[in-house]
Design a protein around this motif. Structure first.
Motif, short mmCIF file in Angstrom:
data_model
loop_
_atom_site.label_atom_id
_atom_site.label_comp_id
_atom_site.label_asym_id
_atom_site.label_seq_id
_atom_site.Cartn_x
_atom_site.Cartn_y
_atom_site.Cartn_z
N LYS A 151 58.85 35.77 49.36
CA LYS A 151 59.21 37.18 49.17
C LYS A 151 58.01 38.04 48.79
O LYS A 151 57.92 39.19 49.16
CB LYS A 151 60.28 37.31 48.08
CG LYS A 151 61.57 36.56 48.38
CD LYS A 151 62.35 37.18 49.54
CE LYS A 151 63.65 36.45 49.81
NZ LYS A 151 64.34 36.93 50.99
N ARG A 152 57.09 37.45 48.00
CA ARG A 152 55.99 38.24 47.48
C ARG A 152 54.74 38.14 48.36
O ARG A 152 53.84 38.99 48.31
CB ARG A 152 55.68 37.72 46.07
CG ARG A 152 54.93 38.67 45.23
CD ARG A 152 54.56 38.17 43.87
NE ARG A 152 53.35 38.87 43.53
CZ ARG A 152 52.21 38.28 43.25
NH1 ARG A 152 52.10 36.97 43.20
NH2 ARG A 152 51.14 39.02 43.01
N ALA A 227 57.40 39.67 39.67
CA ALA A 227 58.62 38.88 39.91
C ALA A 227 59.28 38.63 38.56
O ALA A 227 58.61 38.48 37.55
CB ALA A 227 58.27 37.55 40.57
N LYS A 279 59.26 48.63 42.87
CA LYS A 279 59.93 48.48 44.18
C LYS A 279 59.60 47.16 44.86
O LYS A 279 60.44 46.55 45.51
CB LYS A 279 59.49 49.62 45.11
CG LYS A 279 60.21 50.92 44.87
CD LYS A 279 60.65 51.58 46.19
CE LYS A 279 61.84 52.49 46.05
NZ LYS A 279 61.93 53.22 44.79
N SER A 281 58.87 44.39 43.49
CA SER A 281 59.18 43.22 42.66
C SER A 281 60.43 42.51 43.18
O SER A 281 61.06 42.94 44.16
CB SER A 281 59.38 43.70 41.22
OG SER A 281 59.42 42.59 40.35
N GLY A 282 60.78 41.40 42.54
CA GLY A 282 61.98 40.68 42.95
C GLY A 282 62.63 39.99 41.76
O GLY A 282 61.95 39.72 40.77
N ASP A 300 71.18 44.88 45.54
CA ASP A 300 69.82 45.45 45.52
C ASP A 300 68.92 44.55 46.39
O ASP A 300 68.99 43.32 46.29
CB ASP A 300 69.31 45.46 44.07
CG ASP A 300 68.00 46.23 43.92
OD1 ASP A 300 68.01 47.26 43.23
OD2 ASP A 300 66.97 45.79 44.49
N ARG A 302 66.09 43.71 46.08
CA ARG A 302 65.17 42.90 45.27
C ARG A 302 65.86 41.70 44.62
O ARG A 302 65.22 40.91 43.93
CB ARG A 302 64.51 43.77 44.19
CG ARG A 302 63.60 44.85 44.75
CD ARG A 302 63.25 45.89 43.70
NE ARG A 302 64.44 46.64 43.30
CZ ARG A 302 64.47 47.59 42.37
NH1 ARG A 302 63.34 47.89 41.73
NH2 ARG A 302 65.58 48.22 42.07
N HIS A 304 67.12 38.19 44.81
CA HIS A 304 66.84 37.09 45.75
C HIS A 304 67.51 35.77 45.39
O HIS A 304 67.22 34.74 46.00
CB HIS A 304 65.32 36.86 45.83
CG HIS A 304 64.55 38.03 46.33
ND1 HIS A 304 64.94 38.77 47.44
CD2 HIS A 304 63.40 38.62 45.88
CE1 HIS A 304 64.06 39.75 47.64
NE2 HIS A 304 63.13 39.67 46.71
#
Ligand code: NCD
Length: 328
Positions: A151-152, A227, A279, A281-282, A300, A302, A304
């Protein structure tokens, strides 16, 4: 790789290789011919799940992963009451017994810290620690790192906020150590002082040169997060937890019902909290969740945590594949 007991045993290159294999497996699974090829890989080999504590994700994840590689899966879901443990059999004798059935590996979840090490000491076949008391949960940490990387985009140069019940939560301990394999990371541990991360973990971070801070200011931490890894209060590990008729776990802190309420409501990620989160981030969580992540956050982009479960299957298939190829 033989036993998988602690996040501490892994090197960064090893994990990066596993992440790549997990990606390949995901790809292969998406094609019918690929699925059939994978399912022919280890036909007749056996994975035994021996779980002394409740589990949804980890047990199913190992079972489905091994099944998709063609293996025979044998599971005890609640070994504390469904196995000869009830008759007083020691963990060591149970592991010796399972070894006599020649499995390829034994996945063990145990209610006491150090259970996986005890099992490994008497096991010829690989023991995979699927959580031992308030000790470690290394395969969860590998999949957690894998999803954060997906994701990042990378695992280095990040500010990671790890929060919740860090004293009794094994996933947070394993993940913090795993993240310390990448450079320029900073970890913010968010917890009430009584449930902060233990010194064995902070000492390990210090020895690996990973900076960290400990705070109970959730909002300040969220504002800086690349994160966020949130965890639930480990109520079953408290003494006098009031959630069962017994004394609770001898390994936990002593609490009364007022303190439990306080802990339950201490750090809740809700829409207001999501507003301060950057924004890019997760939010991640090993699950199961209690009140600490509001379901209103689920939609959302974000959030996960359910993708995390899917990632876990690919990562565990890669891990099983790796152990299996070492045996041949
Ligand atoms: C965790 C565990 O069992 O440690 N769950 C999991 O394996 N995904 C987290 C927890 O129980 O809080």
């Amino acid at each position: 790789m033989h036993h998988v007991l602690s996040a501490r045993q892994f090197e960064r290159e090893e994990l990066e290789e596993l992440f790549d294999v997990a990606d390949d497996i995901k790809e292969t699974l998406s094609i019918p011919d690929g699925r059939r090829e994978l399912a022919g890989r280890y036909v007749g080999d056996v994975l035994i799940n021996e779980f002394y504590e409740p589990s949804t994700r980890t047990r199913h994840s190992f079972a489905v992963s091994a099944g998709r590689l063609g293996m025979i899966v044998d599971s005890t879901e609640n070994a504390k009451v469904q196995s000869s443990a009830v008759k007083g059999e020691t963990l060591e004798d149970t592991i010796r017994t399972l070894n006599a059935l020649d499995p390829a590996m034994i996945v063990l979840r145990y209610h006491e810290t150090g259970g996986a090490d005890r099992a490994a000491a008497v096991s010829e076949v690989p023991i995979i620690n699927a959580g031992d008391g308030k000790g470690e949960h290394p395969t969860q940490a590998i999949l957690d790192a894998a999803i954060i990387k997906e994701k990042r985009g990378r695992l280095s140069d990040g500010t990671y906020v790890i929060g919740g019940d860090l004293l009794h939560g094994r996933t947070a301990k394993s993940l913090a150590q795993t993240l310390s394999l990448w450079e320029n990371n900073h970890i913010i541990f968010v917890a009430i002082p009584e449930l902060q991360i233990s010194s064995d973990i902070t000492m390990e971070l210090e020895s690996r040169g990973t900076s960290y801070e400990q705070t109970s200011d959730m909002y300040d931490a969220l504002r800086r997060a690349d994160a966020v890894y949130w965890t639930r209060p480990q109520l079953e590990r408290y003494k006098n937890a009031g959630v069962s008729s017994d004394e609770g776990s001898p390994e936990g802190i002593r609490v009364d019902s007022e303190m439990i309420e306080m802990i339950r409501n201490a750090f809740v990620i809700d829409e207001a909290a999501m507003q301060v989160l950057p924004k890019a981030s997760g939010v991640y969580h090993p699950l199961p969740r209690g009140k600490e992540i509001s379901t209103t956050v689920d939609s959302d982009p974000r959030a996960h945590y359910f993708d995390q479960v899917r990632k876990g299957m690919h990562v565990r298939m890669a891990l099983i594949d790796r152990i299996q190829s070492g045996r041949r």
